[in-house]
Write a protein that holds these residues in place. Structure first.
Motif, mmCIF file in Angstrom:
data_model
loop_
_atom_site.group_PDB
_atom_site.id
_atom_site.type_symbol
_atom_site.label_atom_id
_atom_site.label_comp_id
_atom_site.label_asym_id
_atom_site.label_seq_id
_atom_site.Cartn_x
_atom_site.Cartn_y
_atom_site.Cartn_z
ATOM 1 N N VAL A 69 -13.164 -13.062 -7.039
ATOM 2 C CA VAL A 69 -11.965 -13.911 -6.928
ATOM 3 C C VAL A 69 -10.868 -13.413 -7.861
ATOM 4 C CG1 VAL A 69 -11.075 -16.217 -7.485
ATOM 5 C CG2 VAL A 69 -13.149 -15.977 -6.124
ATOM 6 N N GLN A 70 -11.209 -13.171 -9.101
ATOM 7 C CA GLN A 70 -10.209 -12.726 -10.070
ATOM 8 C C GLN A 70 -9.663 -11.349 -9.720
ATOM 9 O OE1 GLN A 70 -12.387 -13.273 -13.706
ATOM 10 N NE2 GLN A 70 -11.844 -15.427 -13.833
ATOM 11 N N ALA A 71 -10.517 -10.475 -9.214
ATOM 12 C CA ALA A 71 -10.054 -9.133 -8.835
ATOM 13 C C ALA A 71 -9.089 -9.206 -7.645
ATOM 14 C CB ALA A 71 -11.242 -8.234 -8.512
ATOM 15 N N ILE A 72 -9.420 -10.008 -6.635
ATOM 16 C CA ILE A 72 -8.519 -10.153 -5.482
ATOM 17 C C ILE A 72 -7.194 -10.758 -5.930
ATOM 18 C CG2 ILE A 72 -8.135 -11.312 -3.271
ATOM 19 C CD1 ILE A 72 -11.176 -11.123 -2.807
ATOM 20 N N ALA A 73 -7.262 -11.776 -6.789
ATOM 21 C CA ALA A 73 -6.029 -12.407 -7.284
ATOM 22 C C ALA A 73 -5.169 -11.404 -8.044
ATOM 23 C CB ALA A 73 -6.368 -13.601 -8.180
ATOM 24 N N GLY A 74 -5.785 -10.602 -8.886
ATOM 25 C CA GLY A 74 -5.039 -9.591 -9.631
ATOM 26 C C GLY A 74 -4.387 -8.586 -8.699
ATOM 27 N N TRP A 75 -5.119 -8.155 -7.685
ATOM 28 C CA TRP A 75 -4.572 -7.198 -6.718
ATOM 29 C C TRP A 75 -3.391 -7.810 -5.961
ATOM 30 C CZ3 TRP A 75 -4.455 -7.115 -1.278
ATOM 31 C CH2 TRP A 75 -4.098 -5.887 -0.722
ATOM 32 N N LEU A 76 -3.556 -9.056 -5.534
ATOM 33 C CA LEU A 76 -2.486 -9.714 -4.773
ATOM 34 C C LEU A 76 -1.207 -9.865 -5.586
ATOM 35 C CD1 LEU A 76 -4.499 -12.439 -2.861
ATOM 36 C CD2 LEU A 76 -3.225 -10.538 -1.842
ATOM 37 N N THR A 77 -1.334 -10.162 -6.870
ATOM 38 C CA THR A 77 -0.136 -10.361 -7.683
ATOM 39 C C THR A 77 0.601 -9.055 -7.963
ATOM 40 O OG1 THR A 77 -1.385 -10.308 -9.751
ATOM 41 C CG2 THR A 77 -0.974 -12.480 -8.783
ATOM 42 N N HIS A 78 -0.035 -7.922 -7.680
ATOM 43 C CA HIS A 78 0.614 -6.625 -7.871
ATOM 44 C C HIS A 78 1.155 -6.025 -6.573
ATOM 45 C CE1 HIS A 78 -1.474 -6.939 -11.715
ATOM 46 N NE2 HIS A 78 -0.506 -6.160 -12.154
ATOM 47 N N ARG A 99 2.592 -14.601 0.294
ATOM 48 C CA ARG A 99 3.951 -14.058 0.355
ATOM 49 C C ARG A 99 4.395 -13.641 -1.030
ATOM 50 N NH1 ARG A 99 4.197 -12.831 5.402
ATOM 51 N NH2 ARG A 99 3.658 -14.572 6.720
ATOM 52 N N ARG A 100 4.360 -12.348 -1.258
ATOM 53 C CA ARG A 100 4.817 -11.777 -2.532
ATOM 54 C C ARG A 100 4.328 -12.589 -3.737
ATOM 55 N NH1 ARG A 100 8.622 -10.854 1.247
ATOM 56 N NH2 ARG A 100 9.329 -8.723 1.488
ATOM 57 N N ALA A 101 3.039 -12.699 -3.835
ATOM 58 C CA ALA A 101 2.417 -13.503 -4.886
ATOM 59 C C ALA A 101 2.782 -12.974 -6.262
ATOM 60 C CB ALA A 101 0.906 -13.487 -4.719
ATOM 61 N N ARG A 102 3.134 -13.859 -7.146
ATOM 62 C CA ARG A 102 3.415 -13.468 -8.529
ATOM 63 C C ARG A 102 2.688 -14.363 -9.526
ATOM 64 N NH1 ARG A 102 4.174 -9.511 -6.471
ATOM 65 N NH2 ARG A 102 6.115 -8.459 -6.064
ATOM 66 N N ASP A 103 2.248 -15.529 -9.105
ATOM 67 C CA ASP A 103 1.570 -16.455 -9.996
ATOM 68 C C ASP A 103 0.061 -16.303 -9.811
ATOM 69 O OD1 ASP A 103 0.362 -18.605 -11.283
ATOM 70 O OD2 ASP A 103 2.006 -19.976 -10.811
ATOM 71 N N MET A 104 -0.572 -15.555 -10.722
ATOM 72 C CA MET A 104 -1.996 -15.271 -10.580
ATOM 73 C C MET A 104 -2.845 -16.538 -10.578
ATOM 74 S SD MET A 104 -4.179 -12.405 -12.489
ATOM 75 C CE MET A 104 -5.916 -12.202 -12.232
ATOM 76 N N ASP A 105 -2.458 -17.563 -11.347
ATOM 77 C CA ASP A 105 -3.228 -18.807 -11.374
ATOM 78 C C ASP A 105 -3.242 -19.484 -10.010
ATOM 79 O OD1 ASP A 105 -3.861 -18.474 -14.047
ATOM 80 O OD2 ASP A 105 -2.191 -19.706 -14.752
ATOM 81 N N GLN A 106 -2.093 -19.507 -9.330
ATOM 82 C CA GLN A 106 -2.040 -20.122 -7.999
ATOM 83 C C GLN A 106 -2.856 -19.322 -6.993
ATOM 84 O OE1 GLN A 106 2.121 -20.521 -7.075
ATOM 85 N NE2 GLN A 106 2.204 -22.585 -7.922
ATOM 86 N N VAL A 107 -2.740 -18.004 -7.054
ATOM 87 C CA VAL A 107 -3.504 -17.152 -6.138
ATOM 88 C C VAL A 107 -4.999 -17.316 -6.400
ATOM 89 C CG1 VAL A 107 -3.964 -14.772 -5.429
ATOM 90 C CG2 VAL A 107 -1.616 -15.507 -5.834
ATOM 91 N N THR A 108 -5.389 -17.323 -7.669
ATOM 92 C CA THR A 108 -6.799 -17.498 -8.026
ATOM 93 C C THR A 108 -7.322 -18.832 -7.513
ATOM 94 O OG1 THR A 108 -6.561 -16.105 -9.980
ATOM 95 C CG2 THR A 108 -8.458 -17.582 -9.932
#
Length: 122
Positions: A69-78, A99-108
């Motif tokens: 989960v954390q790895a996918i979230a990190g990838w998405l925010t980049h 959509r152009r994720a920048r908030d890792m907490d929300q993505v996670t």
């Protein structure tokens, strides 16, 4: 006694061709010690063997799922482009439209909810 392995499949569908996104995500996941040997690429059903549009990640416990989960979230925010990530296992799937994720907490949080739903179904 070891925990049983659960395989989570991941596919990425950006507006641009997905091969680069898939390779990028696979590389990102393999950078994690707990996932390195558990990430494989396979072509989708009916596609030629030289396509690698589906990632498979074998997880055996909640700790491995959290690393995923954390790895996918990190990838998405980049990522710079919009992407849709599909997660699933046999009999269950979910789609995350990011959509152009920048908030890792929300993505996670979004991914944790999805993976939690996958685990609850099992």
């Amino acid at each position: 006694m070891s925990a049983s392995l659960e395989t989570i499949t991941i596919s990425v569908h950006p507006d641009l061709p997905s091969a680069d996104a898939q390779r990028s995500l696979a590389s990102w996941l393999r950078a994690e010690d707990r996932l390195r040997e558990r990430v494989t690429t396979t072509p989708p059903d009916g596609m030629s063997a030289d396509r690698t549009d589906v990632l498979r990640v074998a997880v055996d416990d909640a700790g491995a799922v959290m690393v995923l989960v954390q790895a996918i979230a990190g990838w998405l925010t980049h990522r710079r482009e919009d992407v849709t990530v599909q997660l699933g296992r046999p009999g269950w799937s979910a789609e995350l439209d990011v959509r152009r994720a920048r908030d890792m907490d929300q993505v996670t949080a979004l991914i944790e909810a999805t993976v939690g739903a996958v685990a609850a179904e099992g």
